[in-house]
Motif scaffolding. Structure first.
Motif, PDB file in Angstrom:
ATOM      1  N   LYS A  69       0.801  -1.219   0.000  1.00  0.00           N
ATOM      2  CA  LYS A  69       0.000   0.000   0.000  1.00  0.00           C
ATOM      3  C   LYS A  69       0.837   1.275   0.000  1.00  0.00           C
ATOM      4  O   LYS A  69       0.570   2.192  -0.767  1.00  0.00           O
ATOM      5  CB  LYS A  69      -0.913   0.031   1.241  1.00  0.00           C
ATOM      6  N   LEU A  70       1.807   1.380   0.871  1.00  0.00           N
ATOM      7  CA  LEU A  70       2.517   2.639   1.060  1.00  0.00           C
ATOM      8  C   LEU A  70       3.594   2.895   0.008  1.00  0.00           C
ATOM      9  O   LEU A  70       3.753   4.023  -0.452  1.00  0.00           O
ATOM     10  CB  LEU A  70       3.134   2.702   2.457  1.00  0.00           C
ATOM     11  N   VAL A  71       4.344   1.893  -0.358  1.00  0.00           N
ATOM     12  CA  VAL A  71       5.442   2.099  -1.320  1.00  0.00           C
ATOM     13  C   VAL A  71       4.911   2.607  -2.655  1.00  0.00           C
ATOM     14  O   VAL A  71       5.449   3.573  -3.201  1.00  0.00           O
ATOM     15  CB  VAL A  71       6.304   0.818  -1.465  1.00  0.00           C
ATOM     16  N   PRO A  72       3.827   2.004  -3.245  1.00  0.00           N
ATOM     17  CA  PRO A  72       3.332   2.566  -4.501  1.00  0.00           C
ATOM     18  C   PRO A  72       2.834   4.013  -4.327  1.00  0.00           C
ATOM     19  O   PRO A  72       3.051   4.851  -5.207  1.00  0.00           O
ATOM     20  CB  PRO A  72       2.168   1.654  -4.891  1.00  0.00           C
ATOM     21  N   GLN A  73       2.197   4.290  -3.186  1.00  0.00           N
ATOM     22  CA  GLN A  73       1.712   5.655  -2.930  1.00  0.00           C
ATOM     23  C   GLN A  73       2.900   6.623  -2.814  1.00  0.00           C
ATOM     24  O   GLN A  73       2.868   7.720  -3.361  1.00  0.00           O
ATOM     25  CB  GLN A  73       0.886   5.646  -1.635  1.00  0.00           C
ATOM     26  N   ILE A  74       3.920   6.195  -2.100  1.00  0.00           N
ATOM     27  CA  ILE A  74       5.124   7.030  -1.941  1.00  0.00           C
ATOM     28  C   ILE A  74       5.808   7.218  -3.288  1.00  0.00           C
ATOM     29  O   ILE A  74       6.225   8.326  -3.647  1.00  0.00           O
ATOM     30  CB  ILE A  74       6.085   6.402  -0.903  1.00  0.00           C
ATOM     31  N   GLN A  75       5.921   6.126  -4.077  1.00  0.00           N
ATOM     32  CA  GLN A  75       6.550   6.240  -5.398  1.00  0.00           C
ATOM     33  C   GLN A  75       5.730   7.137  -6.317  1.00  0.00           C
ATOM     34  O   GLN A  75       6.286   7.919  -7.093  1.00  0.00           O
ATOM     35  CB  GLN A  75       6.723   4.842  -6.014  1.00  0.00           C
ATOM     36  N   LYS A  76       4.397   6.998  -6.209  1.00  0.00           N
ATOM     37  CA  LYS A  76       3.534   7.856  -7.025  1.00  0.00           C
ATOM     38  C   LYS A  76       3.734   9.328  -6.641  1.00  0.00           C
ATOM     39  O   LYS A  76       3.882  10.196  -7.507  1.00  0.00           O
ATOM     40  CB  LYS A  76       2.073   7.448  -6.828  1.00  0.00           C
ATOM     41  N   THR A  77       3.756   9.609  -5.364  1.00  0.00           N
ATOM     42  CA  THR A  77       3.967  10.977  -4.886  1.00  0.00           C
ATOM     43  C   THR A  77       5.336  11.486  -5.315  1.00  0.00           C
ATOM     44  O   THR A  77       5.473  12.631  -5.772  1.00  0.00           O
ATOM     45  CB  THR A  77       3.824  11.032  -3.352  1.00  0.00           C
ATOM     46  N   LEU A  78       6.353  10.656  -5.181  1.00  0.00           N
ATOM     47  CA  LEU A  78       7.705  11.047  -5.604  1.00  0.00           C
ATOM     48  C   LEU A  78       7.752  11.290  -7.118  1.00  0.00           C
ATOM     49  O   LEU A  78       8.397  12.243  -7.586  1.00  0.00           O
ATOM     50  CB  LEU A  78       8.725   9.984  -5.204  1.00  0.00           C
ATOM     51  N   ALA A  79       7.070  10.436  -7.883  1.00  0.00           N
ATOM     52  CA  ALA A  79       7.050  10.620  -9.348  1.00  0.00           C
ATOM     53  C   ALA A  79       6.334  11.918  -9.708  1.00  0.00           C
ATOM     54  O   ALA A  79       6.783  12.663 -10.599  1.00  0.00           O
ATOM     55  CB  ALA A  79       6.359   9.421 -10.008  1.00  0.00           C
ATOM     56  N   GLU A  80       5.217  12.189  -8.990  1.00  0.00           N
ATOM     57  CA  GLU A  80       4.507  13.447  -9.255  1.00  0.00           C
ATOM     58  C   GLU A  80       5.373  14.648  -8.922  1.00  0.00           C
ATOM     59  O   GLU A  80       5.405  15.634  -9.658  1.00  0.00           O
ATOM     60  CB  GLU A  80       3.200  13.486  -8.444  1.00  0.00           C
ATOM     61  N   ARG A  81       6.075  14.549  -7.794  1.00  0.00           N
ATOM     62  CA  ARG A  81       6.970  15.659  -7.421  1.00  0.00           C
ATOM     63  C   ARG A  81       8.087  15.820  -8.441  1.00  0.00           C
ATOM     64  O   ARG A  81       8.445  16.930  -8.820  1.00  0.00           O
ATOM     65  CB  ARG A  81       7.563  15.415  -6.036  1.00  0.00           C
ATOM     66  N   THR A  82       8.633  14.680  -8.882  1.00  0.00           N
ATOM     67  CA  THR A  82       9.707  14.734  -9.876  1.00  0.00           C
ATOM     68  C   THR A  82       9.184  15.358 -11.168  1.00  0.00           C
ATOM     69  O   THR A  82       9.849  16.213 -11.763  1.00  0.00           O
ATOM     70  CB  THR A  82      10.248  13.313 -10.154  1.00  0.00           C
ATOM     71  N   ASP A  83       7.996  14.885 -11.591  1.00  0.00           N
ATOM     72  CA  ASP A  83       7.400  15.468 -12.802  1.00  0.00           C
ATOM     73  C   ASP A  83       7.122  16.956 -12.615  1.00  0.00           C
ATOM     74  O   ASP A  83       7.345  17.752 -13.537  1.00  0.00           O
ATOM     75  CB  ASP A  83       6.098  14.743 -13.161  1.00  0.00           C
TER      76      ASP A  83
END
Length: 189
Positions: free
Chosen positions: A44-58
């Motif tokens: 649950k948390l790792v995909p959410q964290i990766q998604k948030t990190l990807a959004e921030r990176t984008d």
């Protein structure tokens, strides 16, 4: 660390329970609980964290790209502005030059019109003077003729009432006067 290992070894030799080592049931329950928490975090948390990190990176990379694009647009707009400013300066210079030329042309036309008007006024004045001179000569001829007839009548002693006779006498008299006047004037032309 060596002191800790020494304490664990001493406790095992004495046969007692080591307070630093958990019981086996606790160790199994703790390991299973840790695995469940680890699976939940990974699921649950790792995909959410990766998604948030990807959004921030984008967002950061997109912001940088947008900033670069905005800077390129600003540079392009600045070049266009400078080009239009230069063009406007050239246009203003050309318009000033045209205005000077038109002003000079208008001044020349006005001078020409003024000179033409001056010539017209001068010619009209000369024509008026000539007409007045002719009128004065006619008036003077008539008066001289009348005086000549009277004088001739007194000199001759007879009346010159006949108009044809008067005309001949006046014409002869004036011709003699003009002949004397022209013989006395020096020839200049």
């Amino acid at each position: 660390m060596t002191n800790l290992l020494a304490a664990v070894t001493v406790a095992q030799e004495e046969g007692g329970h080591n307070p630093l080592l958990p019981h086996t049931s606790e160790l199994i329950f703790g390991t299973i609980s840790f695995a469940i928490v680890l699976i939940l975090v990974g699921w649950k948390l790792v995909p959410q964290i990766q998604k948030t990190l990807a959004e921030r990176t984008d967002a950061i990379e997109g912001g940088l790209k947008r900033a670069e694009q905005a800077q390129a647009d600003a540079q392009s707009t600045l070049k266009d502005y400078k080009a239009k400013l230069d063009e406007a300066r050239h246009e203003a210079s050309r318009l000033r030059e045209e205005a000077r030329e038109q002003g000079a042309q208008i001044i020349a036309e006005m001078r020409e019109q003024a000179q033409a008007e001056a010539r017209r006024v001068t010619e009209a004045a000369q024509a008026t003077i000539e007409a007045e001179r002719q009128a004065a000569l006619s008036s003077l001829r008539a008066e001289i003729g009348t005086l000549s007839v009277e004088l001739a009548g007194r000199v001759v002693g007879e009346s010159l009432d006949d108009s044809a006779r008067q005309s001949r006498v006046v014409d002869r008299f004036l011709e003699e006067l003009e002949g004397r006047a022209s013989s006395q004037e020096p020839i200049s032309s």
